[in-house]
Design an enzyme around this catalytic site. Structure first.
Site, PDB file in Angstrom:
ATOM      1  N   SER A 142      -3.661  -3.331  -1.222  1.00  0.00           N
ATOM      2  CA  SER A 142      -2.413  -3.735  -0.365  1.00  0.00           C
ATOM      3  C   SER A 142      -2.832  -5.296  -0.276  1.00  0.00           C
ATOM      4  O   SER A 142      -4.021  -5.001   1.236  1.00  0.00           O
ATOM      5  CB  SER A 142      -1.930  -2.979   1.382  1.00  0.00           C
ATOM      6  OG  SER A 142      -0.727  -4.431   1.966  1.00  0.00           O
ATOM      7  N   ALA A 143      -2.600  -6.232  -0.097  1.00  0.00           N
ATOM      8  CA  ALA A 143      -2.835  -7.196   0.465  1.00  0.00           C
ATOM      9  C   ALA A 143      -2.751  -7.934   1.301  1.00  0.00           C
ATOM     10  O   ALA A 143      -3.501  -8.861   1.943  1.00  0.00           O
ATOM     11  CB  ALA A 143      -2.340  -8.847  -0.788  1.00  0.00           C
ATOM     12  N   HIS A 144      -2.029  -7.646   2.299  1.00  0.00           N
ATOM     13  CA  HIS A 144      -2.068  -8.230   3.702  1.00  0.00           C
ATOM     14  C   HIS A 144      -3.046  -7.084   4.658  1.00  0.00           C
ATOM     15  O   HIS A 144      -3.298  -8.214   5.871  1.00  0.00           O
ATOM     16  CB  HIS A 144      -0.517  -8.237   4.791  1.00  0.00           C
ATOM     17  CG  HIS A 144      -0.429  -6.519   4.816  1.00  0.00           C
ATOM     18  ND1 HIS A 144      -0.565  -6.149   6.262  1.00  0.00           N
ATOM     19  CD2 HIS A 144       0.376  -5.415   4.714  1.00  0.00           C
ATOM     20  CE1 HIS A 144      -0.569  -4.862   5.963  1.00  0.00           C
ATOM     21  NE2 HIS A 144       0.765  -4.130   4.958  1.00  0.00           N
ATOM     22  N   GLY A 171       0.497  -1.491  -0.066  1.00  0.00           N
ATOM     23  CA  GLY A 171      -0.198   0.511   0.047  1.00  0.00           C
ATOM     24  C   GLY A 171       0.910   1.437   0.071  1.00  0.00           C
ATOM     25  O   GLY A 171       0.486   2.666  -0.482  1.00  0.00           O
ATOM     26  N   THR A 172       1.838   1.526   0.377  1.00  0.00           N
ATOM     27  CA  THR A 172       2.660   2.012   0.618  1.00  0.00           C
ATOM     28  C   THR A 172       3.117   2.653  -0.476  1.00  0.00           C
ATOM     29  O   THR A 172       3.480   3.288  -1.223  1.00  0.00           O
ATOM     30  CB  THR A 172       3.716   1.945   1.700  1.00  0.00           C
ATOM     31  OG1 THR A 172       3.475   1.279   3.342  1.00  0.00           O
ATOM     32  CG2 THR A 172       4.816   3.262   1.665  1.00  0.00           C
ATOM     33  N   THR A 201      11.768  -7.575 -10.749  1.00  0.00           N
ATOM     34  CA  THR A 201      10.971  -8.579 -11.194  1.00  0.00           C
ATOM     35  C   THR A 201       9.855  -9.002 -10.131  1.00  0.00           C
ATOM     36  O   THR A 201      10.066  -8.494  -9.180  1.00  0.00           O
ATOM     37  CB  THR A 201      12.569  -9.849 -10.759  1.00  0.00           C
ATOM     38  OG1 THR A 201      13.909  -9.114 -11.532  1.00  0.00           O
ATOM     39  CG2 THR A 201      11.855 -11.327 -11.132  1.00  0.00           C
ATOM     40  N   GLN A 239      -7.895   0.001   3.675  1.00  0.00           N
ATOM     41  CA  GLN A 239      -8.791  -0.537   4.513  1.00  0.00           C
ATOM     42  C   GLN A 239     -10.351  -1.044   3.897  1.00  0.00           C
ATOM     43  O   GLN A 239     -10.968  -1.786   4.292  1.00  0.00           O
ATOM     44  CB  GLN A 239      -9.422   0.468   5.096  1.00  0.00           C
ATOM     45  CG  GLN A 239      -7.748   0.984   6.974  1.00  0.00           C
ATOM     46  CD  GLN A 239      -7.209  -0.095   7.170  1.00  0.00           C
ATOM     47  OE1 GLN A 239      -8.608  -1.085   7.707  1.00  0.00           O
ATOM     48  NE2 GLN A 239      -6.393  -0.798   7.336  1.00  0.00           N
ATOM     49  N   ASN A 259      -7.762   3.953   8.154  1.00  0.00           N
ATOM     50  CA  ASN A 259      -7.509   2.950   9.241  1.00  0.00           C
ATOM     51  C   ASN A 259      -8.137   2.608  10.583  1.00  0.00           C
ATOM     52  O   ASN A 259      -7.800   2.407  11.333  1.00  0.00           O
ATOM     53  CB  ASN A 259      -6.042   3.121   8.891  1.00  0.00           C
ATOM     54  CG  ASN A 259      -5.054   4.117   8.703  1.00  0.00           C
ATOM     55  OD1 ASN A 259      -5.664   4.693   8.499  1.00  0.00           O
ATOM     56  ND2 ASN A 259      -3.625   4.066   9.502  1.00  0.00           N
ATOM     57  N   CYS A 261       1.305   1.371  12.799  1.00  0.00           N
ATOM     58  CA  CYS A 261       2.972   2.725  12.279  1.00  0.00           C
ATOM     59  C   CYS A 261       3.295   3.360  13.772  1.00  0.00           C
ATOM     60  O   CYS A 261       4.419   3.657  13.663  1.00  0.00           O
ATOM     61  CB  CYS A 261       2.899   3.041  10.743  1.00  0.00           C
ATOM     62  SG  CYS A 261       1.640   2.272   9.766  1.00  0.00           S
TER      63      CYS A 261
HETATM   64  C1  PLP Z   1      -2.070  -0.613   5.665  1.00  0.00           C
HETATM   65  C2  PLP Z   1      -1.827   0.904   5.274  1.00  0.00           C
HETATM   66  C3  PLP Z   1      -1.517   1.540   4.136  1.00  0.00           C
HETATM   67  C4  PLP Z   1      -0.145   0.557   3.934  1.00  0.00           C
HETATM   68  O1  PLP Z   1       0.232  -0.861   2.974  1.00  0.00           O
HETATM   69  P1  PLP Z   1       1.726  -0.998   3.028  1.00  0.00           P
HETATM   70  O2  PLP Z   1       0.538  -1.914   2.291  1.00  0.00           O
HETATM   71  O3  PLP Z   1       1.592  -1.618   5.082  1.00  0.00           O
HETATM   72  O4  PLP Z   1       2.040  -0.594   3.399  1.00  0.00           O
HETATM   73  C5  PLP Z   1      -1.291   2.393   3.606  1.00  0.00           C
HETATM   74  N1  PLP Z   1      -2.494   2.822   3.774  1.00  0.00           N
HETATM   75  C6  PLP Z   1      -3.747   2.574   4.824  1.00  0.00           C
HETATM   76  C7  PLP Z   1      -5.164   3.462   5.036  1.00  0.00           C
HETATM   77  C8  PLP Z   1      -3.284   0.955   5.554  1.00  0.00           C
HETATM   78  O5  PLP Z   1      -4.531   0.530   6.426  1.00  0.00           O
END
Ligand code: PLP
Length: 387
Positions: free
Chosen positions: A199-201, A71-72, A237, A179, A151, A325
């Site tokens: 972001s997948a996680h 996501g970052t 890659t 989110q 978030n 964070c």
């Molecule tokens: C977790 C989060 C991110 C960052 O995503 P990462 O994959 O951990 O770098 C960015 N924006 C929001 C709103 C998030 O909750």
């Protein structure tokens, strides 16, 4: 001891079906997807299959998806990409004061390099007012970036309305949807965005992989150089196993999201109703209706959020004060300050976020222990003595 995870907004466990889908891509199907031989092409097919799954979820075209490291990176790529590409047109960007640091810090960086950033205020529920967006637009504005849902407090922003204004004024619209993707419907055409991050996680996929949606025709500079992967938009890659995991995770989310959101919002609404009944001087942060199904955020007057967390942790409950964070900084959250909480209240907040494996009995356990913890801490608090 029981361990209960109530911090799904920080990260989610990877679903075992996702792990199974990823496994062959470490050993058997290890080719470089840019190679023209069979090993490479096998990996490429899997990657393109994941791209189709994500495009389907978003209602996008496959060539509008660029995989990133999370996501970052997606947020940074959107902001820096547009800032660079359109700098001849203007150097003004509009964002909100409650964005994730991945957006705010990218904007701060640009400020040092001659860009002007408008940080829009939010109301006490965390909503950005589209009227404020409209007023802030000038002839130099090149980008509006407002998150889909916050978030920390879970407020869902009026992205469709803001996108409409952006479109009318010929300004690009980006939304950090980290989110929301995988949790509620996120259709890029309904939202009307040019760019969107995910972001997948955050939806039961692996860490270190995400994507940015870039609407066809949207002009952005790449910011990683050194290869023509992702159609020249993101060198390096490809993280094949991660991308396959993202694809499986979004497929599962697409199938289960509605049911999961329904159950999770029942847990959310239970907490929103019961916490003020069992704990005095507790206040809900965020919007009561325009809210993520899995987010609850309360402030408890007279005590520190960190102390609540430590005590919950001793009971086996993992929660958060806000974003993962910033929670080690012991500074009040910029989001809680932006919704107007005074410093002393902004320190006493607790975020509980749940997900795929949260059960009603986990909420029972929290409801049983939280009032005792708050009561104990208040008895020790000098702030509480006068009460
Ligand atoms: C977790 C989060 C991110 C960052 O995503 P990462 O994959 O951990 O770098 C960015 N924006 C929001 C709103 C998030 O909750």
């Amino acid at each position: 001891m029981k361990r209960i995870y109530l911090d799904y907004a920080a990260t989610t466990p990877t679903d075992s079906e996702v792990v199974e889908a990823m496994k062959p891509f470490f050993t058997d199907i290890f080719g470089n997807p840019s190679s023209i031989h069979g090993f490479g092409q096998e990996a490429r097919r899997a990657m393109e299959d994941a791209r189709e799954k994500l495009a389907l979820f978003l209602g996008a075209k496959t060539d509008e998806i660029v995989f990133t490291s999370g996501g970052t990176e997606a947020d940074n790529a959107a902001i820096f990409g547009v800032a660079d590409k359109l700098s001849h047109k203007g150097k003004h960007i509009i964002t909100s004061s409650i964005e994730h640091h991945a957006v705010l810090e990218a904007c701060k960086f640009l400020e040092k390099h001659g860009y002007k950033i408008t940080y829009l205020p939010v109301d006490k529920t965390g909503l950005v007012d589209p009227v404020d967006v409209k007023k802030a637009i000038s002839k130099d504005t090149i980008l509006i970036t407002v998150m889909h849902a916050n978030n920390e407090i879970g407020t869902i922003e009026p992205i469709e309305e803001i996108s409409k204004i952006a479109c009318e004024c010929g300004v690009y619209m980006h939304s950090d949807a980290v989110q929301t993707v995988g949790h509620i419907p996120v259709k890029v055409n309904e939202l009307g965005v040019n760019l969107l991050s995910l972001s997948a996680h955050k939806f039961y996929g692996p860490k270190g992989v995400g994507a940015i949606y870039i609407r066809k025709g949207t002009k952005v500079s790449p910011y990683l150089y050194g290869g023509d992967q992702e159609r020249g938009r993101r060198a390096s890659t490809s993280n094949v196993s991660g991308i396959v995991g993202l694809g499986k995770a979004i497929e599962l989310a697409g199938n289960r999201m509605d049911k999961e959101a329904k159950f999770q919002s029942s847990l959310r609404d239970r907490l929103i109703k019961e916490i003020p009944e069992i704990i005095d001087d507790s206040y809900l942060n965020g919007h009561s209706a325009s809210r993520l199904p899995n987010n609850v955020n309360f402030t408890f007057a007279f005590i520190e959020g960190e102390s609540i967390l430590l005590n919950l942790d001793m009971m086996g409950i993992a929660a958060s004060t806000g974003s993962a964070c910033t929670s080690s900084l012991l500074e009040p959250s910029h989001v809680l300050l932006a919704i107007g909480l005074p410093h002393e209240l902004a320190h006493g907040s607790l975020r509980v976020t749940f997900g795929r494996w949260t059960k009603e009995k986990h909420i029972d356990y929290l409801i049983e222990h939280l009032p005792k913890i708050v009561d104990k801490l208040r008895r020790m608090s000098p702030l509480y003595e006068g009460k």
